[in-house]
Design a protein around this motif. Sequence first.
Motif: not given
Length: 201
Positions: A177, A148, A68-69, A72, A184-185, A182, A63-65
């Motif tokens: 999250d 998460y 990215a998390a 970061t 994340l995936w 929200t 997963s790109s999200s």
Amino acid sequence: MSNHNQRSLAHVVNRLLMAVCLGGFCALLVGCGSAVSSGSNTALTGFDLVHMTDDMAAKISASSSVNAAIQTGGPLVIVVEPVENQLTGEILPHGQAEAFTARVRVLLAQHEPDRFTWVMNRDEYLDLRQQELGRDLGPSPDAINPQYALTATFSSLTQEDADRRSEYYLCVYKLTDLQKGTLLWTDKYELKKNVVKGFLD
């Protein structure tokens, strides 16, 4: 989580997986992300568990999200919850409800230990502490705040006539999250099982 704790979790999930496999009919599955099978039973089986969790673990990893998390903020700290059962024609025992999410955790812990940190949910921790006194289960879940939650919801639709019965399963997995509320995936695994009525008699 230490290697010892990961091995302890893997041992528990392997026992759950064995129980699921022994309790179900081993159906032939086709495809990834969705499957169709025909046999003498429309219940979820050990083969379904393996194919579904292999698919979900691979999709979380890609997963790109999620990537990215991690890039970061470092490894994701995740608590895993049993499946929420919304099935119409099947009771999902507690052991199976845990196995369908716990095996995703074990796969990612084994193959990508530097990208995910796993926090045992409170009920599982207390169960293991009662069953296996003296073993190192790591810190209490109350001592760590996960970022998460990995959850799954299983629902189904049954169609039945004089000749056959079919069961459609929709299994939705989510990585949420906990602070922001929200997603994340999220992804789904769809499965349809067919059985001729004669096999059920």
